[in-house]
Write a protein that holds these residues in place. Structure first.
Motif, PDB file in Angstrom:
ATOM      1  N   UNK A  45       0.826  -1.211   0.000  1.00 19.71           N
ATOM      2  CA  UNK A  45       0.000   0.000   0.000  1.00 19.71           C
ATOM      3  C   UNK A  45       0.856   1.256   0.000  1.00 19.71           C
ATOM      4  N   UNK A  46       1.874   1.305   0.862  1.00 15.98           N
ATOM      5  CA  UNK A  46       2.748   2.479   0.930  1.00 15.98           C
ATOM      6  C   UNK A  46       3.481   2.679  -0.400  1.00 15.98           C
ATOM      7  N   UNK A  47       4.072   1.615  -0.918  1.00 14.21           N
ATOM      8  CA  UNK A  47       4.863   1.733  -2.149  1.00 14.21           C
ATOM      9  C   UNK A  47       3.974   2.124  -3.330  1.00 14.21           C
ATOM     10  N   UNK A  48       2.870   1.415  -3.497  1.00 17.39           N
ATOM     11  CA  UNK A  48       2.027   1.637  -4.672  1.00 17.39           C
ATOM     12  C   UNK A  48       1.267   2.963  -4.593  1.00 17.39           C
ATOM     13  N   UNK A  49       0.748   3.309  -3.415  1.00 16.46           N
ATOM     14  CA  UNK A  49       0.018   4.584  -3.308  1.00 16.46           C
ATOM     15  C   UNK A  49       0.970   5.770  -3.435  1.00 16.46           C
ATOM     16  N   UNK A  53       0.497   8.677  -6.076  1.00 18.58           N
ATOM     17  CA  UNK A  53       0.546  10.080  -5.677  1.00 18.58           C
ATOM     18  C   UNK A  53       1.535  10.855  -6.543  1.00 18.58           C
ATOM     19  N   UNK A  54       2.688  10.232  -6.838  1.00 18.88           N
ATOM     20  CA  UNK A  54       3.676  10.874  -7.707  1.00 18.88           C
ATOM     21  C   UNK A  54       3.104  11.102  -9.098  1.00 18.88           C
ATOM     22  N   UNK A  55       2.323  10.141  -9.561  1.00 22.50           N
ATOM     23  CA  UNK A  55       1.694  10.269 -10.879  1.00 22.50           C
ATOM     24  C   UNK A  55       0.681  11.408 -10.883  1.00 22.50           C
ATOM     25  N   UNK A  56      -0.067  11.547  -9.778  1.00 19.95           N
ATOM     26  CA  UNK A  56      -1.053  12.626  -9.679  1.00 19.95           C
ATOM     27  C   UNK A  56      -0.372  13.984  -9.596  1.00 19.95           C
ATOM     28  N   UNK A  57       0.790  14.021  -8.895  1.00 19.20           N
ATOM     29  CA  UNK A  57       1.527  15.274  -8.737  1.00 19.20           C
ATOM     30  C   UNK A  57       2.285  15.630 -10.005  1.00 19.20           C
ATOM     31  N   UNK A  58       2.649  14.613 -10.787  1.00 22.15           N
ATOM     32  CA  UNK A  58       3.310  14.859 -12.061  1.00 22.15           C
ATOM     33  C   UNK A  58       4.820  14.831 -12.023  1.00 22.15           C
ATOM     34  N   UNK A  59       5.411  14.680 -10.813  1.00 18.95           N
ATOM     35  CA  UNK A  59       6.874  14.695 -10.745  1.00 18.95           C
ATOM     36  C   UNK A  59       7.341  13.963  -9.500  1.00 18.95           C
ATOM     37  N   UNK A  60       8.468  13.261  -9.631  1.00 16.79           N
ATOM     38  CA  UNK A  60       9.099  12.621  -8.479  1.00 16.79           C
ATOM     39  C   UNK A  60      10.444  13.307  -8.261  1.00 16.79           C
ATOM     40  N   UNK A  61      10.611  13.967  -7.101  1.00 15.14           N
ATOM     41  CA  UNK A  61      11.851  14.685  -6.827  1.00 15.14           C
ATOM     42  C   UNK A  61      12.844  13.788  -6.108  1.00 15.14           C
ATOM     43  N   UNK A  85       7.700  -2.811  -8.124  1.00 13.53           N
ATOM     44  CA  UNK A  85       6.319  -2.598  -7.687  1.00 13.53           C
ATOM     45  C   UNK A  85       5.909  -1.142  -7.893  1.00 13.53           C
ATOM     46  N   UNK A  86       6.825  -0.214  -7.601  1.00 11.09           N
ATOM     47  CA  UNK A  86       6.560   1.212  -7.772  1.00 11.09           C
ATOM     48  C   UNK A  86       6.233   1.523  -9.236  1.00 11.09           C
ATOM     49  N   UNK A  87       7.037   0.984 -10.135  1.00 12.69           N
ATOM     50  CA  UNK A  87       6.808   1.216 -11.571  1.00 12.69           C
ATOM     51  C   UNK A  87       5.506   0.569 -12.043  1.00 12.69           C
ATOM     52  N   UNK A  88       5.205  -0.614 -11.510  1.00 12.22           N
ATOM     53  CA  UNK A  88       3.957  -1.290 -11.857  1.00 12.22           C
ATOM     54  C   UNK A  88       2.762  -0.419 -11.488  1.00 12.22           C
ATOM     55  N   UNK A  89       2.830   0.186 -10.299  1.00  7.14           N
ATOM     56  CA  UNK A  89       1.726   1.034  -9.838  1.00  7.14           C
ATOM     57  C   UNK A  89       1.596   2.296 -10.686  1.00  7.14           C
ATOM     58  N   UNK A  90       2.727   2.884 -11.065  1.00  4.17           N
ATOM     59  CA  UNK A  90       2.680   4.102 -11.876  1.00  4.17           C
ATOM     60  C   UNK A  90       2.101   3.835 -13.263  1.00  4.17           C
ATOM     61  N   UNK A  91       2.420   2.659 -13.809  1.00  4.37           N
ATOM     62  CA  UNK A  91       1.985   2.348 -15.171  1.00  4.37           C
ATOM     63  C   UNK A  91       0.563   1.788 -15.229  1.00  4.37           C
TER      64      UNK A  91
END
Length: 236
Positions: A45-49, A53-61, A85-91
């Motif tokens: 949940x933490x990793x994927x959400x 959230x990064x996808x909604x914000x549009x940028x990962x700093x 897992x992070x990339x799977x969630x973003x895509x």
């Protein structure tokens, strides 16, 4: 075996390309061990959400990536599994709301203001504020997740206050108390929060040991808020 190796095995076993498939795999793979299922589900949940959230914000700093490492004790050799897992969630084309609902069912108690779901929100706030600013899109995202998690507005405000930039949060909101309350009642509430935030309590409700940095950060914010009130802090 670390929680991240468990996730790696699950990813390999399911060969999934959709996040929802992985969530269902967690539900069935650990049916005989509810505590392990909670720990794996919390981590996912933490990793994927955070990816959603990064996808909604549009940028990962770079700061957000550093914050990710601050609350996750990830062995260097296992970081690639986390990022997979992070990339799977973003895509994943599915929206975050459907996924948040699935995680609420998997991690939650079924009651409002579930402590474990609040722990997930706490971790997401830690990542969101990493660049020194809680952006509007991130705040909107987190408020919607809180709504799906059945976290009340007052509890959400308390969690949000713990992550105010520069420690400028209203300490009364952070402790969830009324400024008009007698000081002994505020002190009792403070002690209750300290007890609830102890690492052993988090472990008991299913938060993996790899994420216990959350407890330390939370306790620091709670202690700082109580110290402000004790010294006679006055609201602006």
């Amino acid at each position: 075996m670390s929680i991240f190796l468990r996730i790696s095995e699950l990813l390999a076993r399911t060969s999934c390309s959709a996040l929802s498939t992985l969530v269902e795999a967690v539900r069935t793979a650990f049916q005989g061990d509810p505590q392990l299922r909670k720990r794996v589900a919390f981590s996912i949940a933490i990793i994927a959400l955070s990816a959603k959230m990064a996808k909604a914000d549009g940028i990962v700093t770079a700061n957000e990536i550093r914050a990710f490492h601050e609350i996750f004790s990830v062995p260097p050799g296992e970081m690639r599994n986390v990022m997979r897992l992070y990339d799977l969630a973003k895509k994943d084309v599915a929206g975050f709301e459907a996924y948040a609902g699935q995680m609420a069912g998997l991690c939650g108690s079924g009651h409002a203001n579930c402590p474990m779901l609040e722990d997930i929100l706490d971790g997401l706030f830690h990542i969101a504020k990493a660049d020194g600013v809680l952006h509007e899109r991130e705040d909107t995202f987190l408020a919607r997740v809180a709504e799906i998690f059945s976290v009340s507005e007052s509890r959400f405000a308390t969690i949000r206050a713990r992550h105010a930039a520069g420690g400028k949060a209203d300490p009364y909101i952070l402790l969830g108390v009324d400024p008009e309350m007698p000081f002994p009642e505020i002190k009792r509430r403070y002690r209750q929060l300290v007890m609830e935030s102890h690492p052993d309590r988090l472990l008991a409700r299913g938060v993996p040991a790899e994420f216990l940095a959350l407890a330390n950060a939370r306790l620091a914010a709670i202690n700082a808020a109580f110290e402000q009130i004790e010294k006679g802090w006055l609201p602006a």
